[in-house]
Design an enzyme around this catalytic site. Sequence first.
Site, PDB file in Angstrom:
ATOM      1  N   THR A 159     -47.450  10.634 -34.705  1.00 37.96           N
ATOM      2  CA  THR A 159     -48.703  11.261 -35.166  1.00 37.96           C
ATOM      3  C   THR A 159     -49.544  10.144 -35.797  1.00 37.96           C
ATOM      4  OG1 THR A 159     -47.624  11.928 -37.235  1.00 37.96           O
ATOM      5  CG2 THR A 159     -47.801  13.589 -35.504  1.00 37.96           C
ATOM      6  N   THR A 167     -41.315  14.248 -43.521  1.00 40.38           N
ATOM      7  CA  THR A 167     -41.957  14.820 -42.337  1.00 40.38           C
ATOM      8  C   THR A 167     -41.575  13.968 -41.220  1.00 40.38           C
ATOM      9  OG1 THR A 167     -43.935  15.518 -43.311  1.00 40.38           O
ATOM     10  CG2 THR A 167     -44.032  15.248 -41.012  1.00 40.38           C
ATOM     11  N   ASN A 214     -55.515  10.650 -45.759  1.00 39.87           N
ATOM     12  CA  ASN A 214     -55.122  12.035 -45.986  1.00 39.87           C
ATOM     13  C   ASN A 214     -56.240  12.942 -46.470  1.00 39.87           C
ATOM     14  OD1 ASN A 214     -52.270  12.218 -45.248  1.00 39.87           O
ATOM     15  ND2 ASN A 214     -52.124  10.507 -46.673  1.00 39.87           N
TER      16      ASN A 214
END
Lengths: 388, 388
Positions: A151, A184, A383
């Site tokens: 990702t 994650t 983020n």
Amino acid sequence: MSVTAAKGFTAAGIAAGIKENGNPDLALVVNNGPRRAAAGVFTSNRVKAAPVLWSQQVLATGELTAVVLNSGGANACTGPQGFQDTHATAEKVAEVLSAAGTETGAGEVAVASTGLIGLLLPMDKVLAGVEKAAGELSEHGGEKAAIAIKTTDTVHKTSVVTKDGWTVGGMAKGAGMLAPGLATMLVVLTTDADVDAEGLDAALRQSTKVTFDRVDSDGCMSTNDTVLLLASGASGVTPARDAFAEAVRTVCDDLARQLIGDAEGASKDIRIEVVNAATEDDAVEVGRSIARNNLLKCAIHGEDPNWGRVLSAIGTTQAAFDPDRLNVAINGVWVCKNGSVGEDRDLVDMRYREVTITADLSAGSESAVIWANDLTADYVHENSAYSS
Amino acid sequence: MSVTAAKGFTAAGIAAGIKENGNPDLALVVNNGPRRAAAGVFTSNRVKAAPVLWSQQVLATGELTAVVLNSGGANACTGPQGFQDTHATAEKVAEVLSAAGTETGAGEVAVASTGLIGLLLPMDKVLAGVEKAAGELSEHGGEKAAIAIKTTDTVHKTSVVTKDGWTVGGMAKGAGMLAPGLATMLVVLTTDADVDAEGLDAALRQSTKVTFDRVDSDGCMSTNDTVLLLASGASGVTPARDAFAEAVRTVCDDLARQLIGDAEGASKDIRIEVVNAATEDDAVEVGRSIARNNLLKCAIHGEDPNWGRVLSAIGTTQAAFDPDRLNVAINGVWVCKNGSVGEDRDLVDMRYREVTITADLSAGSESAVIWANDLTADYVHENSAYSS
């Protein structure tokens, strides 16, 4: 080499169009046997993504034929439709593999997803992608599979250990939301060692506890963490329990270290060693508290050996210690001795990416290492714009 | 008006030269009676600064004549010398006040310090500063005292509530290291109500629990947090217990809100309302978990209503809830319903500084509000250069 380093596995990684930018976003890993044993470890977050709920369920049998993974969407917080989508994806994998001669059912297919929470996957693209990936399965497909699960990762992560006639290999993704209880991350490990599901489970839990569970990039726990270990038995060798566990741990450790090394926006990898703790749990609790202290993470970013922030983080824990007997070293310089000013902080050299903080609790003989990252403006930028 | 709004108090704020930039850095607050009752609440960090250890000790009597506060150095993690320095400071205050006719001993003088951890204070400057401050004590000195305790605060913080013939006023400092169990803050509250130490203690604990203990700017707990409440009884009025507690809470709430509004580098104040929790403790636990999620804090900074990060934060708690019954609103738009996609996230307007996140646990009828800030590049910059 990744997940296809071990004999008995094929893999593929393709662009299914789930990601808008056209990058690879779907991976398929198939265990061609003869054995199809598997074990898994999942996020301890109580809000679990549909693929996690699914994969936990199918793993109850201790057998997996395949794992399908997608980036570009976490399929988390997507309600009953999200779960149906995961189920449909597993069905599709079973259908195309069976059609190609690998007889299997959806109940032997694990699913893993990563990306933004709260969005349904574009199922037409996912299902077409499964067909495409099945057509590209190869004994050399491990690298492509590792690339397709990225990702915000800047590099793909793989690791392989080969022992006497058998191999453990794997791939991982993860760059943010890295915290204990896992990061994650999606990780698929494969081995051609002849080990049953119970043996895999033991080796995997033992390994993740001291590797993935001890990286804490940003204190945030994901809804999608999944670590799977599949055994094909294709080497025909059954290794000693300890040797196998050690190989699994080595691969997990290598991948965990790669996750920290590629954490979002990070400029430092922080190795936090907690020593002379009364218990290992104390050491881990203190290490995590230090790892999650934003002020300290900023100081490390600024190459500032601000040991006061280490002490204030230790002070928030329940671990056994006497404040007046705490010692802290940064990169080997004992800047805090007996809870007070120690060696000259100007002696600390923090120019390099790796920074070691040693916290000596003077309370026993147990220890633990936690890996963390610094907090940077790049982390904030990355983020604050992720879903827009 | 600050700490001198209530009758019976004088204060001063001066530049003692502790701060290298020459800004005001020493404050003195004196209770001229007739009553000298006092209560205090301190950091729950187990690594406590010398002035905290000192002030906890002197408060055992329930009486204080004066409070001396300095910015420019926390006197934390400074060992026996740091404690001796605190003691010497209190002695000096007692000496100069006694010489000026206010008979008192060091055991009735609280000390509070704020600034960098791990440095001894320049005691020659501190002691000379105490003399200077004593010479400038005034019934109008509250504002100057509030200014002298600032560190990275951009504004000084004061608050006053006046009731039927009596007053509660106060000052606060704090801009970072704000987290439950108090924030990095020094707060001095004064009242001319005629209340004994026990009554002050009850009102203060009740108030801090739902005000200062519920701000969480950056999850970092300080070594120096101190909140003191001094009563002079100069109004001659003894208020009803509830009315007094309410006035104290109102001042605490106002000051707590000012702390959040001036948090280091923050661009948003986040009001986190947790509703329909099984217990108030559950509501607080969930609120804090949301408040400390760096990914969410970045998203709020980016004006991104990323509710998935709220759910993943809730999922890390032990609170009672069913993931499929969680609802989340951001600024009144229920973007998450029943653990899944709710109203259109594009309806959320996040342009203003205050952002409200409502987390509905659907598990009971208790609630709590936690205040937090976003995470910004400015926070990183400010805190990576603090001690350099």
